[in-house]
Design a protein around this motif. Structure first.
Motif, PDB file in Angstrom:
ATOM      1  N   ARG A   2       0.737  -1.212  -0.053  1.00 29.07           N
ATOM      2  CA  ARG A   2       0.106   0.147   0.159  1.00 29.07           C
ATOM      3  C   ARG A   2       0.813   1.449   0.004  1.00 29.07           C
ATOM      4  N   ARG A   3       1.759   1.219   0.793  1.00 33.57           N
ATOM      5  CA  ARG A   3       2.630   2.488   0.867  1.00 33.57           C
ATOM      6  C   ARG A   3       3.408   2.873  -0.226  1.00 33.57           C
ATOM      7  N   GLY A   4       3.758   1.796  -0.791  1.00 34.48           N
ATOM      8  CA  GLY A   4       4.745   2.112  -2.189  1.00 34.48           C
ATOM      9  C   GLY A   4       4.057   2.829  -3.185  1.00 34.48           C
ATOM     10  N   PRO A   5       2.895   2.344  -3.667  1.00 29.70           N
ATOM     11  CA  PRO A   5       2.168   3.187  -4.525  1.00 29.70           C
ATOM     12  C   PRO A   5       1.614   4.308  -4.003  1.00 29.70           C
ATOM     13  N   GLU A   6       1.378   4.354  -2.761  1.00 26.46           N
ATOM     14  CA  GLU A   6       0.886   5.550  -2.272  1.00 26.46           C
ATOM     15  C   GLU A   6       1.788   6.660  -2.255  1.00 26.46           C
ATOM     16  N   TYR A   7       2.968   6.590  -1.696  1.00 26.89           N
ATOM     17  CA  TYR A   7       4.161   7.512  -1.789  1.00 26.89           C
ATOM     18  C   TYR A   7       4.612   7.898  -3.105  1.00 26.89           C
ATOM     19  N   THR A   8       4.988   6.808  -3.907  1.00 28.70           N
ATOM     20  CA  THR A   8       5.246   7.102  -5.366  1.00 28.70           C
ATOM     21  C   THR A   8       4.348   7.828  -6.094  1.00 28.70           C
ATOM     22  N   SER A   9       3.185   7.493  -6.120  1.00 26.79           N
ATOM     23  CA  SER A   9       1.888   8.627  -6.566  1.00 26.79           C
ATOM     24  C   SER A   9       2.031   9.858  -6.274  1.00 26.79           C
ATOM     25  N   ALA A  10       2.112  10.070  -4.942  1.00 28.17           N
ATOM     26  CA  ALA A  10       2.257  11.257  -4.422  1.00 28.17           C
ATOM     27  C   ALA A  10       3.360  12.222  -4.998  1.00 28.17           C
ATOM     28  N   GLY A  11       4.596  11.739  -4.920  1.00 29.76           N
ATOM     29  CA  GLY A  11       5.718  12.021  -5.375  1.00 29.76           C
ATOM     30  C   GLY A  11       5.794  12.393  -6.847  1.00 29.76           C
ATOM     31  N   ALA A  12       5.213  11.554  -7.599  1.00 29.93           N
ATOM     32  CA  ALA A  12       5.019  11.676  -9.174  1.00 29.93           C
ATOM     33  C   ALA A  12       4.256  12.706  -9.491  1.00 29.93           C
ATOM     34  N   PHE A  13       2.901  12.676  -8.784  1.00 31.89           N
ATOM     35  CA  PHE A  13       2.033  13.884  -9.079  1.00 31.89           C
ATOM     36  C   PHE A  13       2.671  15.030  -8.687  1.00 31.89           C
ATOM     37  N   LEU A  14       3.328  15.364  -7.501  1.00 32.78           N
ATOM     38  CA  LEU A  14       4.038  16.663  -7.301  1.00 32.78           C
ATOM     39  C   LEU A  14       5.064  17.211  -8.095  1.00 32.78           C
ATOM     40  N   ALA A  44       0.070   2.268 -11.982  1.00 32.60           N
ATOM     41  CA  ALA A  44      -1.016   1.779 -12.306  1.00 32.60           C
ATOM     42  C   ALA A  44      -1.018   0.250 -12.223  1.00 32.60           C
ATOM     43  N   ARG A  45       0.178  -0.306 -12.698  1.00 34.95           N
ATOM     44  CA  ARG A  45       0.277  -1.796 -12.569  1.00 34.95           C
ATOM     45  C   ARG A  45       0.291  -2.018 -11.191  1.00 34.95           C
ATOM     46  N   TRP A  46       0.964  -1.488 -10.311  1.00 34.93           N
ATOM     47  CA  TRP A  46       0.813  -1.892  -8.926  1.00 34.93           C
ATOM     48  C   TRP A  46      -0.515  -1.684  -8.367  1.00 34.93           C
ATOM     49  N   ILE A  47      -1.266  -0.686  -8.460  1.00 32.19           N
ATOM     50  CA  ILE A  47      -2.778  -0.505  -8.230  1.00 32.19           C
ATOM     51  C   ILE A  47      -3.278  -1.887  -8.638  1.00 32.19           C
ATOM     52  N   GLU A  48      -3.428  -1.923  -9.861  1.00 37.20           N
ATOM     53  CA  GLU A  48      -4.089  -3.027 -10.382  1.00 37.20           C
ATOM     54  C   GLU A  48      -3.988  -4.308  -9.868  1.00 37.20           C
ATOM     55  N   GLU A  49      -2.702  -4.610  -9.370  1.00 40.69           N
ATOM     56  CA  GLU A  49      -2.414  -6.016  -8.798  1.00 40.69           C
ATOM     57  C   GLU A  49      -2.891  -5.931  -7.461  1.00 40.69           C
ATOM     58  N   CYS A  50      -3.265  -4.879  -6.591  1.00 43.13           N
ATOM     59  CA  CYS A  50      -3.466  -5.108  -5.051  1.00 43.13           C
ATOM     60  C   CYS A  50      -5.111  -5.621  -5.066  1.00 43.13           C
ATOM     61  N   MET A  51      -5.234  -6.125  -4.107  1.00 49.13           N
ATOM     62  CA  MET A  51      -6.411  -6.612  -3.702  1.00 49.13           C
ATOM     63  C   MET A  51      -7.193  -5.940  -2.608  1.00 49.13           C
ATOM     64  N   VAL A  52      -8.462  -5.465  -2.896  1.00 53.24           N
ATOM     65  CA  VAL A  52      -8.958  -4.856  -1.816  1.00 53.24           C
ATOM     66  C   VAL A  52      -9.688  -5.769  -0.569  1.00 53.24           C
TER      67      VAL A  52
END
Length: 56
Positions: A2-14, A44-52
């Protein structure tokens, strides 16, 4: 996972998206643009591979 995509997304967005959205013109080379696109593709790939998981 969870944290990898979360922090990577935030950094990439900024760092990538905000720069492109707030500048009149970006001076990225084709290589740089492809690398930035690849960054979002990996996220996007990381998010698709996650399970809710839901709480019982």
């Amino acid at each position: 996972m969870r944290r990898g995509p979360e922090y990577t997304s935030a950094g990439a967005f900024l760092a990538i998206r905000n720069l492109a959205a707030h500048e009149d013109e970006v001076s990225w080379t084709q290589q740089e643009a492809l690398e930035y696109l690849a960054t979002f593709s990996v996220i996007a790939r990381w998010i698709e591979e996650c399970m809710v998981e839901t709480a019982p």
